[in-house]
Each structure stands twice: as structure tokens, then as C-alpha cells.
Design a protein around this motif. Structure first.
Motif, short mmCIF file in Angstrom:
data_model
loop_
_atom_site.label_atom_id
_atom_site.label_comp_id
_atom_site.label_asym_id
_atom_site.label_seq_id
_atom_site.Cartn_x
_atom_site.Cartn_y
_atom_site.Cartn_z
N PHE A 639 0.85 -1.18 0.00
CA PHE A 639 0.00 0.00 0.00
C PHE A 639 0.89 1.24 0.00
N ASN A 640 0.40 2.27 -0.61
CA ASN A 640 1.17 3.49 -0.79
C ASN A 640 0.28 4.68 -0.48
N VAL A 641 0.68 5.51 0.47
CA VAL A 641 -0.10 6.68 0.86
C VAL A 641 0.81 7.90 0.78
N PRO A 642 0.88 8.52 -0.39
CA PRO A 642 1.78 9.67 -0.55
C PRO A 642 1.53 10.80 0.44
N SER A 643 0.27 11.01 0.80
CA SER A 643 -0.04 12.11 1.71
C SER A 643 0.59 11.91 3.08
N HIS A 644 0.83 10.68 3.44
CA HIS A 644 1.47 10.37 4.72
C HIS A 644 2.93 9.97 4.53
N LYS A 645 3.42 10.06 3.30
CA LYS A 645 4.80 9.66 2.98
C LYS A 645 5.08 8.25 3.50
N LEU A 646 4.13 7.35 3.18
CA LEU A 646 4.24 5.99 3.67
C LEU A 646 3.98 5.00 2.56
N SER A 647 4.93 4.12 2.34
CA SER A 647 4.80 3.03 1.37
C SER A 647 5.28 1.76 2.05
N VAL A 648 4.42 0.73 2.07
CA VAL A 648 4.76 -0.52 2.75
C VAL A 648 4.45 -1.69 1.82
N GLU A 649 5.40 -2.62 1.75
CA GLU A 649 5.23 -3.81 0.92
C GLU A 649 5.73 -5.02 1.70
N THR A 650 5.01 -6.13 1.59
CA THR A 650 5.41 -7.36 2.27
C THR A 650 5.38 -8.53 1.31
N ASP A 651 6.26 -9.50 1.52
CA ASP A 651 6.33 -10.64 0.61
C ASP A 651 5.52 -11.84 1.09
N ALA A 652 4.74 -11.67 2.18
CA ALA A 652 3.94 -12.79 2.70
C ALA A 652 2.79 -12.23 3.54
N PRO A 653 1.71 -12.97 3.70
CA PRO A 653 0.64 -12.54 4.60
C PRO A 653 1.19 -12.38 6.02
N CYS A 654 0.78 -11.35 6.70
CA CYS A 654 1.29 -11.09 8.05
C CYS A 654 0.54 -9.94 8.68
N LEU A 655 0.80 -9.71 9.95
CA LEU A 655 0.36 -8.52 10.66
C LEU A 655 1.59 -7.67 10.95
N LEU A 656 1.45 -6.36 10.84
CA LEU A 656 2.55 -5.44 11.08
C LEU A 656 2.12 -4.35 12.04
N ILE A 657 3.07 -3.89 12.84
CA ILE A 657 2.82 -2.73 13.69
C ILE A 657 4.09 -1.89 13.75
N PHE A 658 3.93 -0.59 13.52
CA PHE A 658 5.03 0.36 13.69
C PHE A 658 4.63 1.30 14.81
N ASN A 659 5.42 1.29 15.89
CA ASN A 659 5.06 2.04 17.08
C ASN A 659 6.33 2.54 17.75
N ARG A 660 6.44 3.85 17.93
CA ARG A 660 7.58 4.46 18.62
C ARG A 660 8.92 4.03 18.01
N GLY A 661 9.00 4.08 16.73
CA GLY A 661 10.27 3.81 16.06
C GLY A 661 10.62 2.36 15.90
N GLU A 662 9.71 1.45 16.26
CA GLU A 662 9.98 0.02 16.15
C GLU A 662 8.96 -0.65 15.25
N LEU A 663 9.44 -1.55 14.40
CA LEU A 663 8.58 -2.33 13.50
C LEU A 663 8.58 -3.77 13.95
N ARG A 664 7.39 -4.35 14.06
CA ARG A 664 7.25 -5.75 14.46
C ARG A 664 6.26 -6.43 13.52
N ALA A 665 6.34 -7.78 13.49
CA ALA A 665 5.44 -8.58 12.64
C ALA A 665 5.00 -9.81 13.40
N SER A 666 3.90 -10.40 12.95
CA SER A 666 3.49 -11.72 13.45
C SER A 666 2.84 -12.49 12.30
N ASP A 667 2.85 -13.80 12.46
CA ASP A 667 2.27 -14.69 11.45
C ASP A 667 0.97 -15.28 11.98
N PRO A 668 -0.19 -14.80 11.52
CA PRO A 668 -1.46 -15.31 12.04
C PRO A 668 -1.70 -16.79 11.76
#
Length: 700
Positions: A639-668
Motif C-alpha cells: 500500500f502506498n499513501v503519498p499524503s502520509h509519505k508511507l509506502s509498505v510492501e510485504t512478501d507474505a501474509p502477516c500482521l505489522l505494527i510500527f510504534n515508537r520507532g519500532e517495526l514488528r510482525a506476526s504470522d497469524p
């Protein structure tokens, strides 16, 4: 010969075995000698102290019992029975015949308590022994083995302990015969093993049988283990009857009983190992207190037991926290602080907590607590046995509940519309849920999200699908419903925002302005927000909202054939998102925020702290004003949101969270995998552990 060569020589090994054998024999002899110095009677005496203090789990409140005792004494019949008890009942769950024994227990406690008006009362003594003789002569039996082997012996155990030396001769032998109806279950059966083994332990203590006390203590302590098919899970949820969350049903009894037994056996040769006691404290502190606010819980932690009166107020851990404070003095301050918070109706914990083994997630903020229960290919649907939970087939279908320090759902189940449990997206003629693997959660620094690939239908046919994503951050909960599609046309598709006790005014803001709703049923379109009971609900998407406000009547017997037949009535607030007959790819959802005034509600919605960046079949993404974002990718995507200067791409189904400078993932899917995540043209590799756990963070 060097010291090192001595340690590895065959001669030394042989000598070591001999020495260790001698030491082991000495330890055994010392243990037996110590056991001889301590009688199991100390356990009986301690349990009697607890009973006299009112610690009879499963019995009515002491204040109620004391008032009723005089009535029971006056109404007992010549044969030792009571006319208001149905002795012919064969109900397998709440068996009314056991009330006969419970009344004896009350009389035994009242006559043993020097502070009671019935202490040494001759009429009370005559009544209780007459009633006891009646039971030991009749030996009532139930078609449900549990009542005969566990339920009845448990109450008789208490009676015997309370009566003490007053119970002698044939009367004691007859009472002990009822106690010994138990059959000790094999290890690994969770609460059932503990219940049966504790009865054997107490029977042995009453007969001064130290060897059996030791054997049962070891068996019970052996059940206090983490990670088995039944019992305590590695995330500190509790399972019974398969992979089914039973935290405050079977798990509640397990925690109460094992903690009490550990306290009774403390400082004796039969005491629990310290690591077992610490594990019980973890079960409370890392499991149960997360699943409650104050002493109140939600249906997902109870399963079928939610259909029992007062069950939702069954999360009171305070008696056991006090016992643990005795057992673990180094944690006394922490445990008693948790007890005080429970007593004040507060959340003991703060932030987001996922229980991946049980498909359950909670979020605690100062003003409210949010709970959501899902089900996956790895967990079980709710059960309906022993004539209980007759309408709860849609429990765990993503139902959510909001507790505050002043409002809850206690005793509302008889009047609920069970087709409209809060958070469940369904239609009246849908009756099954397909359990899918993509169900999981993610957490980071007090915030988190839960996702569910949602599919329901009629019988084996899937007729309604959606992607569901719940996000919790900074006192805001967002529930997204993406790609909602229905192929059935018989009934409208609906999602209840909430179904709780009506408390005060219901204010709605829509195109016509701000309105206070009257009681009754009505539907509104273009709703911007709803304010009720210290909460504001913000509908997302174009769905209309229907309201049912006012009195609703029902009976416990409607949902539990063992329950009371008398009707009850409650004033109910029910607000429902109306999706129509055949939604096709609809994006919808809601926001819930604590809010103590209508004026604040208007301001919160006018300047929201959140934005929905995507809500469709492939991905759902939420971003907050502080830069935190959370995403559910159901397929590898971008997904790409130019207004928020945010572009995120993943190579597999997953959950993502970016919080306080840290990125984490989990596999549902819980399988575990390494996910490549590209954020603004930079690659990050996150190792998702198996079991649905959240990965270690990578820093930006």
C-alpha cells in the motif's frame, strides 16, 4: 590421579552411585522423620479456618446464608428434607438436590462460628444432623458423573471439616463414605484431576494418612505445569475440553483450588515446590487479570458458563491473591496491589495483551477495557452441553465487549438478543462459522491489533465472508470490516456495535443535528457518532444504524435449562450497523472511545486521531496522528499513501505494527516465517516465531 581424571574414572562413577544412593536413602528417611513430626491434621485445621472465614467457593454470600439459616431450621421436615428442593431432579449442571448439602454446610459453619447467633444452637444442631442423616441414607445420584464423584464429595468434605469432633461414630463413617465417592483421575486432565485428587488428599488428611497426602500433593502439583494440551498454556490462558478458553470456568476453579491447596500445605513435608507456586502467580498476573476489569469478565473467558447467573462477575481473584501473598512474600506488595485494584473495579494491567493460543485479545486503558474473542482452525467453537448455553452458537465469532469501572454486562445474558452479540457480523439465518487459519494478533509497547479471516454460512455452505481487524492504541479501539460480501438473501446482514445496560441518555449526531433518542426501536442514516454511558461509538462507512432502547425481558431458563424460570427484565442499549440484504465488497466498521460528555464527543470526531488508509480483501491499515500504524496483509501486497509519505510492501501474509520507532510482525497462521517488509524503499527482515507470537522489533 588428578581430580579431573578421578571424576571420570569408572571406579569414581561406581563410588558416586553408591554415595548418591546412600544420600538419597538419608533424604527419604529424613523426610519420613519430618513427616512423622507433622500431622496432616494441620491441613484440616487450616482449611477449617478458611471455611469459618467465609472461603467456601461456590456457596452463596455469607450475609445471605446467615439470614436463610433460621428459615431452613424452621422448615426442615421430619425426615430431614426440605419441601422446596426438587429431590427428583436429574439436571446434570446446576443440580438442585445438592442444595440440601449446601444448607447443611451453612448450618455447620454457623454452629461452629463463635460470632454466629446459631453458635451451639441445639435446634440448628438437630436440623443439620437430621439433614445429614437423610443424605447419607438416600445417597442421591445424578446422571452426570461429575456431580456424584466431585460436586457432592466437595460439599461433604466441607461439612466434615466444619463439624470436626462433633461428627463421630457411624455418622462420621457415613459422611466419609460420601466423601469417598471420588475417583482420582489420571494426570493431565486439568481441573478434573485437581478436583478428584484434592478430595483424595483431604480424605487422607482426615484419616492421618501421610503417604496418600504426599502422593496426592505430587499429583496436584504435577498439574501445575505450562504448555500441555489441557490446563495452563504458554501464554497463561487456560484450556479445558480441547483448545477452548475456559479461564474463569474450569480455569477459575483450577486456580482457586491449587492455590488454596498450596497454602494449606505450606511449610509441611507435602508442600508444593516453589516453582509451582510461582507459576500459579503467573497464571493470575499474566493471564487472568488481563481477562477482567475489577472482578468482572466477558463471555469469551467462560464459554458455556456464561449462561449461569452471576458468572460474568466470577473473576474475583482477591482471596487467592491474598493466599499467594502469604506464599510469596517477595511479591506480597504486587499481589496485594492487584487485589486492591480488583476491589476498586479497576484494570490491574494497562495496554494490549494477545493470547495467541486462545484467539483472545484485551486492551486496558484508564477509562475502559476492550476484549475480543475470535476462533481459528486451531481453537474450538463454544460448547453447549449439560443443557447449558442453548443460544450461544455465535459466541467467539469476533464478539467484543467494553467494560468500564462503573458498567458491565453482568446478568444480561437472559435478555440478550443472541443473534446480535456485540461485534459479530452475521444474519439471523446464518448458523455456522468456518474456522480458518488466518486468525492472530500483534502487540508492541502497550498497543496492538487482532485479525480474523471471517467466513460464516448455513450448514456447510459459506454464504458470508469478510476481513475483520481490531486495532487498539492511545485510548482508541477501531474495528474494521473489509470486503464484506454475502450471497444469501433471506435476512439482512448486521453488526452490533454494543448490547449493554441502558444507562442515561443516548445522543446521536447525524445530518439532522444532535438528538437525544427516545426509548423504542428506530433507524438513523448518516450517523456521525453515538454517545452513551461514557463511550462514543463512531460508525465507519455508509451503513445505517438501528437502535433498540428500553426494557427487555427473559429468563435464565431460556438459555440454560438448569437456570431459574422466573423472568428478569433489564433496560438495554442495542445499536446495530445495518449492512443490508446482500452486501458486496462493502467496507465498514466502527470506532470506540471513552468520552464523558456529548461536547467532547463532537470534538473527538471532528478531529480524529486516526485515519483508515485501507480496508479491503487484501489489506487493512490504520494510522494514528503520532505516526503509529498497524496493518493486516491477507496476501503479499503493498500500500502506498503519498499524503502520509508511507509506502509498505510485504512478501507474505502477516500482521505489522510500527510504534515508537519500532517495526514488528506476526504470522497469524502460527506456522512461523521470516517476512521481508519494505518500508519507504528500505528492506527489513522480521522473524515471526511460530505460535502466533510477535517478532522482536527492528528499529528505523
Amino acid at each position: 590421579m588428578t581430580a579431573s581424571s578421578l571424576l571420570i574414572s569408572p571406579q569414581w562413577k561406581q563410588r558416586s552411585r553408591a554415595v548418591m544412593g546412600a544420600l538419597f536413602s538419608m533424604v527419604i528417611l529424613l523426610s519420613l522423620s519430618k513427616a512423622a513430626e507433622v500431622s496432616p491434621q494441620v491441613m484440616v485445621d487450616r482449611y477449617r479456618e478458611l471455611l469459618l472465614a467465609g472461603y467456601a467457593r461456590g456457596s452463596p454470600p455469607v450475609s445471605w446464608e446467615g439470614k436463610q439459616a433460621a428459615v431452613w431450621i424452621s422448615e426442615i421436615r421430619q425426615d430431614g428434607s426440605w419441601s422446596d428442593i426438587d429431590y427428583s431432579s436429574t439436571a446434570g449442571g446446576a443440580w438442585p438436590v445438592v442444595d440440601h448439602l449446601r444448607r447443611i454446610r451453612v448450618l455447620a459453619r454457623e454452629t461452629a462460628d463463635p460470632k454466629s447467633a446459631l453458635h451451639r444452637s441445639a435446634s440448628a444442631e438437630r436440623a443439620l444432623f437430621s439433614a445429614l442423616d437423610h443424605w447419607t441414607e438416600k445417597r442421591y445420584q445424578n446422571p452426570n458423573w461429575w456431580q456424584n464423584q466431585i460436586g457432592v464429595p466437595q460439599v461433604m468434605r466441607d461439612i466434615i471439616v466444619l463439624l470436626g469432633a462433633r461428627l463421630a461414630g457411624d455418622k462420621r463413617e457415613n459422611a466419609m463414605a460420601v466423601l469417598k465417592q471420588f475417583k482420582v483421575m489420571e494426570a493431565g486432565v486439568g481441573a478434573n484431576t485437581v478436583w478428584s485428587a484434592e478430595l483424595a488428599l483431604m480424605a487422607a488428611a482426615l484419616e492421618d494418612d501421610s503417604a496418600t497426602v504426599m502422593e496426592m500433593s505430587r499429583l496436584i502439583a504435577g498439574e501445575v505445569v505450562k504448555g500441555g494440551a489441557q490446563g495452563i498454556q504458554s501464554d497463561f490462558s487456560f484450556h479445558q475440553h480441547g483448545a477452548r478458553l475456559q479461564q474463569f470456568h474450569y480455569g477459575g476453579s483450577f486456580f482457586q483450588d491449587t492455590t488454596r491447596i498450596a497454602w494449606l500445605l505450606r511449610d509441611t513435608p507435602w508442600a508444593f515446590p516453589e516453582d509451582k507456586v510461582r507459576l500459579l502467580a503467573h497464571l493470575a498476573g499474566e493471564g487472568s487479570v488481563w481477562m477482567s476489569r475489577g472482578i468482572v469478565t466477558v463471555p469469551g473467558t467462560l464459554d458455556r458458563a456464561v449462561s449461569r447467573p452471576a458468572a460474568l462477575a466470577g473473576a474475583d481473584l482477591r482471596p487467592e491473591l491474598a493466599l499467594l501473598a502469604d506464599l510469596l512474600p517477595e511479591r506480597k506488595k504486587e499481589l496485594l496491589a492487584a487485589s486492591r485494584k480488583q476491589g476498586n473495579g479497576q484494570a490491574v494491567k494497562a495496554g494490549f495483551r494477545a493470547f495467541p493460543h486462545s484467539d483472545f485479545a484485551t486492551y486496558h486503558a484508564p477509562a475502559f477495557s476492550f476484549f475480543v474473542k475470535t476462533v481459528s482452525a486451531r481453537s474450538e467453537l463454544t460448547e453447549s452441553i449439560q443443557r447449558e448455553n442453548r443460544r450461544g452458537r455465535k459466541l467467539n465469532w469476533g464478539d467484543h465487549y467494553v467494560l468500564t469501572s462503573r458498567s458491565d454486562y453482568v446478568d444480561l445474558p437472559p435478555v440478550w438478543d443472541w443473534e446480535l452479540l456485540p461485534g459479530v457480523t452475521s444474519a439471523a439465518d446464518i448458523d455456522t462459522l468456518q474456522r480458518r487459519p488466518f486468525v492472530g494478533a500483534i502487540e508492541s509497547q502497550g498497543s496492538g491489533a487482532s485479525a480474523m479471516d471471517y467466513a460464516t454460512g448455513k450448514g456447510d455452505a459459506v454464504t458470508l465472508t469478510a476481513r475483520k481487524f481490531w486495532v487498539a492504541h492511545q485510548n482508541v479501539v477501531i474495528g474494521l470490516i473489509g470486503a464484506l460480501t454475502s450471497t444469501q438473501t433471506g435476512e439482512p446482514v448486521r453488526t452490533a456495535l454494543d448490547q449493554r445496560r441502558l444507562r442515561g441518555a443516548v445522543t446521536v449526531a447525524d445530518a439532522e443535528g444532535t438528538t437525544t433518542l427516545p426509548t423504542g426501536r428506530q433507524e438513523r442514516r448518516g450517523v456521525a457518532w453515538i454517545h452513551h454511558d461514557g463511550l462514543v461509538y463512531v460508525p465507519l462507512g455508509a451503513a445505517a444504524v438501528s437502535f433498540s432502547l428500553g426494557p427487555v425481558s427473559g429468563a435464565w431458563r431460556d438459555i440454560n435449562l438448569n437456570g431459574p424460570v422466573d423472568p428478569v427484565s433489564e433496560n438495554i442499549f442495542l445499536a446495530v450497523l445495518e449492512h443490508g440484504l446482500s452486501p458486496q465488497g462493502v467496507a465498514s466498521g466502527f470506532v470506540v472511545i471513552p468520552c464523558d460528555s456529548v461536547r467532547k464527543a463532537a470534538r473527538l470526531v471532528k478531529k480524529p486521531s486516526w485515519s483508515i488508509l485501507r480496508n479491503d480483501a487484501e489489506a487493512q491499515v490504520v494510522r494514528f496522528a503520532d505516526g503509529t500504524w498497524m496493518a493486516a496483509f491477507y496476501v503479499a501486497g503493498k500500500f502506498n499513501v503519498p499524503s502520509h509519505k508511507l509506502s509498505v510492501e510485504t512478501d507474505a501474509p502477516c500482521l505489522l505494527i510500527f510504534n515508537r520507532g519500532e517495526l514488528r510482525a506476526s504470522d497469524p497462521s502460527h506456522e512461523g516465517r521470516t517476512v521481508r517488509v519494505r518500508v519507504n524503499a528500505r528492506d527489513y527482515f522480521l522473524v515471526c516465531p511460530p505460535g502466533g507470537k510477535t517478532s522482536e522489533p527492528v528499529s528505523f
